[in-house]
Design a protein around this motif. Structure first.
Motif: not given
Length: 242
Positions: A138-158, A175-181
């Protein structure tokens, strides 16, 4: 209660809501958008400051890289009274249409890491709190930001995210990959805390433009600029979940 051994804080030192970026340098970037900033502690990868945004008291605590150090942060924050943690990070895209500098709000995180599995079965979901998730969108949309909303993956081995893995994650429409979520979400749920995550895209693994692929800088300029936007979105969201 004695001070926590890693964060070096005790009950009363921090506020109910904590923003948890990975990078200690991002603590300062978040603090610059706040008022009444006060450094609380700094040890190893953990830097903690208290601040205020639009009348809401909050804590900013870096977690370092990866789920093991993020788990320590969530554990110790929980022990000293924090009830909400919101990750503000960076992430690598897994879908071709997602561009560097875009933002992603995670609806869940696949557990391609080992830390959460020390707490629970991998079949248990790693998902954010609905109220926090909704506030970020809601905060993103209120500022007319284009944000992707969906599942990601968390991985250990960059450095071991092979083409085969990327193809599988892409085919699953993650959608994307990071290391903590994943660990932040799973551990927060187990502790009765609320959690959420918004991340700025710093590369695209499908296109071969992931972090470090073509630059000596950690983040491309567009991603650096949009980190500030992600911070602003998160701070506005905090005012609705406080």
């Amino acid at each position: 209660m004695a001070k926590q051994p890693h964060l070096l804080v005790e009950e009363g030192d921090v506020h109910d809501i904590a923003l948890v970026p990975g990078d200690p340098g991002r603590v300062d970037r978040i603090a610059k958008q706040c008022e009444n900033v006060e450094e609380v502690s700094q040890n190893r990868e953990y830097k903690i400051v208290n601040a205020e945004y639009d009348g809401v008291a909050l804590t900013i605590c870096s977690t370092g890289i990866g789920c093991p150090s993020a788990a320590i942060a969530v554990e110790e924050l929980s022990r000293v009274g924090v009830d909400t943690v919101i990750r503000v990070g960076t992430i690598g895209a897994l879908q071709e249409h997602i561009e560097i500098g875009d933002m992603i709000v995670a609806t869940g995180a696949a557990k391609e890491e080992g830390t959460s599995k020390r707490y629970e079965s991998p079949v248990y979901p790693a998902v954010p709190d609905y109220e926090v998730l909704t506030a970020l969108v809601d905060s993103a949309e209120a500022n007319d930001e284009d944000v992707h909303v969906g599942p990601i993956v968390s991985d250990d081995a960059f450095y071991n995210e092979s083409d085969e893995y990327v193809e599988e994650w892409n085919a699953a429409n993650l959608l994307a990959i990071e290391m903590e979520a994943a660990t932040v979400f799973a551990l927060a749920r187990r502790k009765g805390m609320r959690a959420g995550a918004i991340c700025t895209v710093d590369g695209n693994l499908v296109k071969g433009t992931q972090k470090g692929a073509d630059s000596d800088e950690e983040l491309p300029e567009k991603a650096k600029n949009n980190v500030e936007r992600a911070i602003a979105i998160t701070l506005r969201a905090v005012t609705t979940v406080a």
